[in-house]
Write a protein that holds these residues in place. Structure first.
Motif, PDB file in Angstrom:
ATOM      1  N   UNK A 110       0.839  -1.198   0.000  1.00  0.00           N
ATOM      2  CA  UNK A 110       0.000   0.000   0.000  1.00  0.00           C
ATOM      3  C   UNK A 110       0.874   1.247   0.000  1.00  0.00           C
ATOM      4  N   UNK A 111       2.000   1.185   0.708  1.00  0.00           N
ATOM      5  CA  UNK A 111       2.925   2.323   0.716  1.00  0.00           C
ATOM      6  C   UNK A 111       3.449   2.611  -0.688  1.00  0.00           C
ATOM      7  N   UNK A 112       3.725   1.558  -1.467  1.00  0.00           N
ATOM      8  CA  UNK A 112       4.174   1.750  -2.850  1.00  0.00           C
ATOM      9  C   UNK A 112       3.081   2.459  -3.663  1.00  0.00           C
ATOM     10  N   UNK A 113       1.850   2.027  -3.481  1.00  0.00           N
ATOM     11  CA  UNK A 113       0.738   2.630  -4.212  1.00  0.00           C
ATOM     12  C   UNK A 113       0.563   4.103  -3.833  1.00  0.00           C
ATOM     13  N   UNK A 114       0.631   4.409  -2.535  1.00  0.00           N
ATOM     14  CA  UNK A 114       0.488   5.806  -2.095  1.00  0.00           C
ATOM     15  C   UNK A 114       1.655   6.663  -2.598  1.00  0.00           C
ATOM     16  N   UNK A 115       2.860   6.105  -2.615  1.00  0.00           N
ATOM     17  CA  UNK A 115       4.013   6.843  -3.136  1.00  0.00           C
ATOM     18  C   UNK A 115       3.845   7.098  -4.638  1.00  0.00           C
ATOM     19  N   UNK A 116       3.309   6.117  -5.357  1.00  0.00           N
ATOM     20  CA  UNK A 116       3.056   6.287  -6.790  1.00  0.00           C
ATOM     21  C   UNK A 116       2.001   7.366  -7.023  1.00  0.00           C
ATOM     22  N   UNK A 117       1.000   7.391  -6.174  1.00  0.00           N
ATOM     23  CA  UNK A 117      -0.043   8.413  -6.285  1.00  0.00           C
ATOM     24  C   UNK A 117       0.539   9.813  -6.044  1.00  0.00           C
ATOM     25  N   UNK A 118       1.368   9.936  -5.008  1.00  0.00           N
ATOM     26  CA  UNK A 118       2.011  11.228  -4.733  1.00  0.00           C
ATOM     27  C   UNK A 118       2.901  11.649  -5.904  1.00  0.00           C
ATOM     28  N   UNK A 119       3.642  10.697  -6.448  1.00  0.00           N
ATOM     29  CA  UNK A 119       4.517  10.955  -7.586  1.00  0.00           C
ATOM     30  C   UNK A 119       3.694  11.499  -8.765  1.00  0.00           C
ATOM     31  N   UNK A 120       2.604  10.832  -9.080  1.00  0.00           N
ATOM     32  CA  UNK A 120       1.771  11.251 -10.201  1.00  0.00           C
ATOM     33  C   UNK A 120       1.147  12.630  -9.969  1.00  0.00           C
ATOM     34  N   UNK A 121       0.726  12.884  -8.742  1.00  0.00           N
ATOM     35  CA  UNK A 121       0.016  14.132  -8.457  1.00  0.00           C
ATOM     36  C   UNK A 121       0.925  15.313  -8.161  1.00  0.00           C
ATOM     37  N   UNK A 122       2.109  15.046  -7.627  1.00  0.00           N
ATOM     38  CA  UNK A 122       2.947  16.148  -7.157  1.00  0.00           C
ATOM     39  C   UNK A 122       4.249  16.336  -7.931  1.00  0.00           C
ATOM     40  N   UNK A 123       4.606  15.387  -8.777  1.00  0.00           N
ATOM     41  CA  UNK A 123       5.888  15.499  -9.472  1.00  0.00           C
ATOM     42  C   UNK A 123       5.776  15.249 -10.971  1.00  0.00           C
ATOM     43  N   UNK A 124       4.582  15.322 -11.504  1.00  0.00           N
ATOM     44  CA  UNK A 124       4.419  15.150 -12.951  1.00  0.00           C
ATOM     45  C   UNK A 124       3.702  16.387 -13.503  1.00  0.00           C
ATOM     46  N   UNK A 125       3.893  16.609 -14.784  1.00  0.00           N
ATOM     47  CA  UNK A 125       3.326  17.788 -15.438  1.00  0.00           C
ATOM     48  C   UNK A 125       2.643  17.368 -16.741  1.00  0.00           C
ATOM     49  N   UNK A 126       1.494  16.690 -16.654  1.00  0.00           N
ATOM     50  CA  UNK A 126       0.860  16.173 -17.869  1.00  0.00           C
ATOM     51  C   UNK A 126       0.407  17.262 -18.842  1.00  0.00           C
ATOM     52  N   UNK A 127       0.154  18.461 -18.355  1.00  0.00           N
ATOM     53  CA  UNK A 127      -0.248  19.555 -19.234  1.00  0.00           C
ATOM     54  C   UNK A 127       0.900  20.490 -19.565  1.00  0.00           C
ATOM     55  N   UNK A 128       2.123  20.079 -19.251  1.00  0.00           N
ATOM     56  CA  UNK A 128       3.283  20.935 -19.437  1.00  0.00           C
ATOM     57  C   UNK A 128       3.625  21.650 -18.134  1.00  0.00           C
ATOM     58  N   UNK A 129       4.850  22.119 -18.038  1.00  0.00           N
ATOM     59  CA  UNK A 129       5.327  22.729 -16.805  1.00  0.00           C
ATOM     60  C   UNK A 129       4.490  23.945 -16.415  1.00  0.00           C
ATOM     61  N   UNK A 130       4.112  24.759 -17.390  1.00  0.00           N
ATOM     62  CA  UNK A 130       3.348  25.979 -17.099  1.00  0.00           C
ATOM     63  C   UNK A 130       1.969  25.667 -16.509  1.00  0.00           C
ATOM     64  N   UNK A 131       1.400  24.514 -16.842  1.00  0.00           N
ATOM     65  CA  UNK A 131       0.073  24.155 -16.333  1.00  0.00           C
ATOM     66  C   UNK A 131       0.129  23.698 -14.886  1.00  0.00           C
ATOM     67  N   UNK A 132       1.295  23.310 -14.412  1.00  0.00           N
ATOM     68  CA  UNK A 132       1.431  22.860 -13.035  1.00  0.00           C
ATOM     69  C   UNK A 132       1.160  21.380 -12.872  1.00  0.00           C
ATOM     70  N   UNK A 133       1.302  20.931 -11.650  1.00  0.00           N
ATOM     71  CA  UNK A 133       1.070  19.520 -11.339  1.00  0.00           C
ATOM     72  C   UNK A 133      -0.426  19.281 -11.169  1.00  0.00           C
ATOM     73  N   UNK A 134      -0.854  18.028 -11.268  1.00  0.00           N
ATOM     74  CA  UNK A 134      -2.261  17.749 -10.991  1.00  0.00           C
ATOM     75  C   UNK A 134      -2.685  18.215  -9.593  1.00  0.00           C
ATOM     76  N   UNK A 135      -1.810  18.050  -8.609  1.00  0.00           N
ATOM     77  CA  UNK A 135      -2.148  18.470  -7.243  1.00  0.00           C
ATOM     78  C   UNK A 135      -2.341  19.981  -7.162  1.00  0.00           C
ATOM     79  N   UNK A 136      -1.467  20.731  -7.823  1.00  0.00           N
ATOM     80  CA  UNK A 136      -1.603  22.193  -7.768  1.00  0.00           C
ATOM     81  C   UNK A 136      -2.837  22.660  -8.526  1.00  0.00           C
TER      82      UNK A 136
END
Length: 186
Positions: free
Chosen positions: A79-105
């Motif tokens: 479960x810790x791996x899954x939660x870390x993956x979720x944080x990674x996707x939401x807080x350290x990825x930029x699917x709309x480009x850097x200017x669009x921000x992270x999903x979390x932001x």
């Protein structure tokens, strides 16, 4: 599972799902009604309509697998791996480009839907759905469950776009023509 999310973040305007029994149950329908959430079921036996969901699940699996493998647990995810993956996707990825921000932001900056917007959306959707049904009746089409579901999906999409909640940047996924209609095409 949705109740804690709704308590923390507010109810969504629309909930997209497949036709699984959980999403079609009376209890779930009552929950959606209580929270004034409009259901948006995919067409029956049309898994490609859930492509974004499936892609998200695939990405979550790859991230989780990667994080577990870094700990030497190639096929033993936690479960810790899954939660870390979720944080990674939401807080350290930029699917709309850097200017669009992270999903979390982007999620943190959203403006919650208020009751007036929700009521206006629902009323517009019901009105457009009625218009589609009336047009079908005028043409002499029988209002089958399948046609009613198609009209509901079209109405929800139309109102989401009309009210600025949805931008469509790619082509739609067309529904296949039923065999009876194909036979009539000359």
């Amino acid at each position: 599972m949705l109740q804690p999310l709704v308590l923390e973040h507010g109810a969504p305007l629309v909930l997209k799902s497949d036709n699984g029994s959980a999403f079609k149950s009376g209890d779930f329908g009552a929950w959606l009604t209580d929270h004034q959430v409009v259901p948006l079921l995919s067409p029956v036996r049309m898994p490609r309509y859930n492509g974004a969901c499936e892609a998200g699940i695939g990405a979550a699996k790859r991230r989780t697998e990667y994080l577990a493998a870094r700990q030497g647990r190639y096929l033993d995810w936690t479960t810790d791996d899954l939660h870390a993956a979720q944080r990674w996707a939401n807080e350290a990825s930029y699917p709309g480009g850097f200017a669009a921000g992270t999903p979390a932001s982007r999620f943190a900056a959203r403006v919650p839907i208020n009751d007036i917007e929700r009521d206006t959306f629902r009323a517009a959707g019901l009105q457009y759905e009625r218009e589609l049904n009336q047009e079908a009746c005028t043409r002499g089409d029988a209002l089958t469950d399948m046609l009613l579901a198609i009209h509901h999906r079209r109405a929800v999409r139309h109102v989401l776009v009309e009210h600025g909640y949805l931008d469509i940047t790619r082509r739609s996924v067309p529904q296949p023509l039923p065999a009876k209609k194909c036979a009539k095409i000359k």
